[in-house]
Design a protein around this motif. Structure first.
Motif, mmCIF file in Angstrom:
data_model
loop_
_atom_site.group_PDB
_atom_site.id
_atom_site.type_symbol
_atom_site.label_atom_id
_atom_site.label_comp_id
_atom_site.label_asym_id
_atom_site.label_seq_id
_atom_site.Cartn_x
_atom_site.Cartn_y
_atom_site.Cartn_z
ATOM 1 N N ASN A 195 -8.118 2.620 1.806
ATOM 2 C CA ASN A 195 -8.844 1.362 1.584
ATOM 3 C C ASN A 195 -9.174 1.157 0.100
ATOM 4 O OD1 ASN A 195 -8.968 0.538 4.313
ATOM 5 N ND2 ASN A 195 -10.697 1.898 4.687
ATOM 6 N N CYS A 196 -9.365 2.239 -0.625
ATOM 7 C CA CYS A 196 -9.713 2.161 -2.051
ATOM 8 C C CYS A 196 -8.513 2.371 -2.963
ATOM 9 C CB CYS A 196 -10.776 3.207 -2.392
ATOM 10 S SG CYS A 196 -12.324 3.044 -1.487
ATOM 11 N N CYS A 197 -7.355 2.692 -2.378
ATOM 12 C CA CYS A 197 -6.171 3.039 -3.173
ATOM 13 C C CYS A 197 -6.511 4.143 -4.174
ATOM 14 C CB CYS A 197 -5.605 1.804 -3.886
ATOM 15 S SG CYS A 197 -4.968 0.552 -2.747
ATOM 16 N N SER A 198 -7.151 5.179 -3.680
ATOM 17 C CA SER A 198 -7.595 6.284 -4.530
ATOM 18 C C SER A 198 -6.955 7.589 -4.073
ATOM 19 C CB SER A 198 -9.118 6.406 -4.487
ATOM 20 O OG SER A 198 -9.570 6.651 -3.159
ATOM 21 N N GLY A 199 -7.030 8.611 -4.951
ATOM 22 C CA GLY A 199 -6.509 9.923 -4.602
ATOM 23 C C GLY A 199 -5.027 9.886 -4.291
ATOM 24 N N SER A 200 -4.639 10.348 -3.116
ATOM 25 C CA SER A 200 -3.221 10.381 -2.727
ATOM 26 C C SER A 200 -2.671 8.996 -2.409
ATOM 27 C CB SER A 200 -3.041 11.306 -1.515
ATOM 28 O OG SER A 200 -3.781 10.822 -0.400
ATOM 29 N N HIS A 201 -3.525 7.982 -2.491
ATOM 30 C CA HIS A 201 -3.116 6.595 -2.219
ATOM 31 C C HIS A 201 -3.188 5.746 -3.495
ATOM 32 C CE1 HIS A 201 -3.597 7.499 2.108
ATOM 33 N NE2 HIS A 201 -4.682 8.162 1.724
ATOM 34 N N SER A 202 -2.986 6.330 -4.652
ATOM 35 C CA SER A 202 -3.292 5.669 -5.921
ATOM 36 C C SER A 202 -2.135 4.883 -6.525
ATOM 37 C CB SER A 202 -3.785 6.700 -6.939
ATOM 38 O OG SER A 202 -2.769 7.667 -7.194
ATOM 39 N N THR A 203 -1.047 4.717 -5.813
ATOM 40 C CA THR A 203 0.077 3.937 -6.316
ATOM 41 C C THR A 203 0.407 2.829 -5.331
ATOM 42 O OG1 THR A 203 1.799 5.244 -5.213
ATOM 43 C CG2 THR A 203 1.011 6.038 -7.364
ATOM 44 N N PRO A 204 1.117 1.796 -5.778
ATOM 45 C CA PRO A 204 1.512 0.730 -4.834
ATOM 46 C C PRO A 204 2.316 1.260 -3.654
ATOM 47 C CG PRO A 204 1.858 0.001 -7.091
ATOM 48 C CD PRO A 204 1.513 1.469 -7.170
ATOM 49 N N GLU A 205 3.128 2.293 -3.898
ATOM 50 C CA GLU A 205 3.961 2.838 -2.829
ATOM 51 C C GLU A 205 3.129 3.574 -1.784
ATOM 52 O OE1 GLU A 205 6.099 1.761 -6.233
ATOM 53 O OE2 GLU A 205 4.531 3.308 -6.139
ATOM 54 N N THR A 206 2.059 4.252 -2.229
ATOM 55 C CA THR A 206 1.234 5.027 -1.295
ATOM 56 C C THR A 206 0.022 4.246 -0.796
ATOM 57 O OG1 THR A 206 -0.006 6.018 -3.136
ATOM 58 C CG2 THR A 206 1.938 7.226 -2.321
ATOM 59 N N CYS A 207 -0.136 3.009 -1.286
ATOM 60 C CA CYS A 207 -1.252 2.181 -0.827
ATOM 61 C C CYS A 207 -0.754 0.778 -0.500
ATOM 62 C CB CYS A 207 -2.351 2.127 -1.893
ATOM 63 S SG CYS A 207 -3.929 1.488 -1.261
ATOM 64 N N PRO A 208 0.074 0.648 0.543
ATOM 65 C CA PRO A 208 0.554 -0.677 0.942
ATOM 66 C C PRO A 208 -0.559 -1.460 1.637
ATOM 67 C CG PRO A 208 1.275 0.945 2.534
ATOM 68 C CD PRO A 208 0.588 1.708 1.418
ATOM 69 N N PRO A 209 -0.452 -2.789 1.686
ATOM 70 C CA PRO A 209 -1.498 -3.577 2.349
ATOM 71 C C PRO A 209 -1.677 -3.232 3.819
ATOM 72 C CG PRO A 209 0.419 -4.938 1.807
ATOM 73 C CD PRO A 209 0.592 -3.633 1.094
ATOM 74 N N SER A 210 -0.608 -2.751 4.449
ATOM 75 C CA SER A 210 -0.708 -2.398 5.871
ATOM 76 C C SER A 210 -1.685 -1.260 6.120
ATOM 77 C CB SER A 210 0.676 -2.018 6.410
ATOM 78 O OG SER A 210 1.212 -0.926 5.677
ATOM 79 N N GLY A 211 -1.971 -0.478 5.076
ATOM 80 C CA GLY A 211 -2.904 0.632 5.244
ATOM 81 C C GLY A 211 -4.334 0.302 4.876
ATOM 82 N N VAL A 212 -4.578 -0.933 4.423
ATOM 83 C CA VAL A 212 -5.919 -1.336 4.001
ATOM 84 C C VAL A 212 -6.587 -2.090 5.151
ATOM 85 C CG1 VAL A 212 -7.256 -2.681 2.342
ATOM 86 C CG2 VAL A 212 -5.182 -1.483 1.602
ATOM 87 N N GLN A 213 -7.658 -1.533 5.663
ATOM 88 C CA GLN A 213 -8.330 -2.165 6.800
ATOM 89 C C GLN A 213 -8.879 -3.541 6.417
ATOM 90 O OE1 GLN A 213 -10.536 1.750 7.491
ATOM 91 N NE2 GLN A 213 -10.623 0.848 9.546
ATOM 92 N N PHE A 214 -8.662 -4.488 7.307
ATOM 93 C CA PHE A 214 -9.138 -5.868 7.178
ATOM 94 C C PHE A 214 -8.472 -6.629 6.031
ATOM 95 C CE2 PHE A 214 -12.692 -3.363 8.978
ATOM 96 C CZ PHE A 214 -12.703 -3.926 10.245
ATOM 97 N N TYR A 215 -7.355 -6.099 5.519
ATOM 98 C CA TYR A 215 -6.602 -6.840 4.504
ATOM 99 C C TYR A 215 -6.269 -8.243 4.996
ATOM 100 C CZ TYR A 215 -2.561 -8.341 1.734
ATOM 101 O OH TYR A 215 -1.679 -9.071 0.961
ATOM 102 N N ASP A 216 -5.841 -8.353 6.238
ATOM 103 C CA ASP A 216 -5.411 -9.646 6.766
ATOM 104 C C ASP A 216 -6.553 -10.655 6.826
ATOM 105 O OD1 ASP A 216 -2.831 -8.749 7.019
ATOM 106 O OD2 ASP A 216 -2.984 -8.287 9.169
#
Length: 255
Positions: A195-216
């Motif tokens: 949700n924060c695109c932090s740590g192991s999710h800190s790049t566009p490839e590892t933090c896609p919108p599908s993984g962000v809760q309530f993005y939609d």
């Protein structure tokens, strides 16, 4: 009817007005306080205007902005009490420093809808956006006088905000904000969070919108706004305008 206050510009700036842009900030909302902040690590050119001001309903202010303003932010706050010396001074969008946001630490505290600019950026382009990365507190729109694209969030996201994100609330219980999933700490680990695109999710490839809760919820209601940190891939988050057009910009709250 909007009342426009064109504030005086120092003589030195008047002498080089061709090297500056004109920004107008319009308040179409009930009584609110506005704020402005420049990330001085990105550039030292700043508008010759206060970093916080009081705007009555249906009024505007106008001020000159350097052509090379970098990493500038404008947002709104309301229900403020500047006699408070520690902690939140406003119901939403407050900053360090009281009425005048501190020039080094005075960014808006989430949730806050934020208008952002970098003028004369890469490729001689102006970059601008309406960001909901820090959540939402007021609808806003960025327009200009040279027919470049409009960036906006026109929907009041507070009432329909998902329950885990909803708030803060005013004295009547009405939700005046909607937190991001990151700020709400839904996954419980902000240092390594999709949700924060932090740590192991800190790049566009590892933090896609599908993984962000309530993005939609955010993107579906405000398709022309930044809905999360790497939303540039949507094609409708970060907007550009040829810097050679010397665009003047208008930011309207509650458009």
């Amino acid at each position: 009817m909007i009342t426009l206050l064109r504030l005086s510009i120092p003589a030195i700036l008047c002498a080089r007005v061709v090297d500056a842009r004109w920004f107008t900030v319009m308040n179409n909302c009930p009584f609110t306080i506005w704020c402005m902040f420049t990330d001085l690590s990105a550039g030292t050119a700043v508008p010759l205007f206060a970093t916080g001001w009081e705007a009555a309903a249906f009024t505007s202010v106008g001020f000159a902005v350097p052509d090379n303003w970098k990493a500038g932010r404008i947002w709104g706050r309301r229900d403020c009490d500047f006699t408070i010396t520690t902690g939140p001074t406003c119901l939403d969008g407050w900053c360090n420093g009281g009425l005048l946001c501190d020039p080094t630490t005075g960014t808006g505290v989430p949730p806050a809808s934020v208008a952002e600019w970098t003028l004369q950026g890469d490729g001689n382009l102006d970059f601008y956006d309406v960001s909901l990365v820090d959540g939402y507190n007021l609808p806003m729109a960025i327009t200009n006088n040279v027919n470049c694209p409009v960036a906006d969030c026109l929907v009041d996201l507070g009432p329909g905000c998902p329950d885990p994100l909803k708030g803060p609330f005013d004295s009547t219980g009405f939700p005046v904000g909607c937190q991001s999933a990151c700020a709400a700490n839904i996954d419980g680990n902000p240092t390594d969070s999709a949700n924060c695109c932090s740590g192991s999710h800190s790049t566009p490839e590892t933090c896609p919108p599908s993984g962000v809760q309530f993005y939609d919820y955010f993107k579906g209601n405000c398709p022309n706004a930044y809905a999360y940190a790497f939303d540039e891939s949507s094609g409708t988050a970060l907007w550009t305008c040829d810097s050679g057009l010397n665009a003047d910009y208008t930011l309207t709250f509650c458009p």
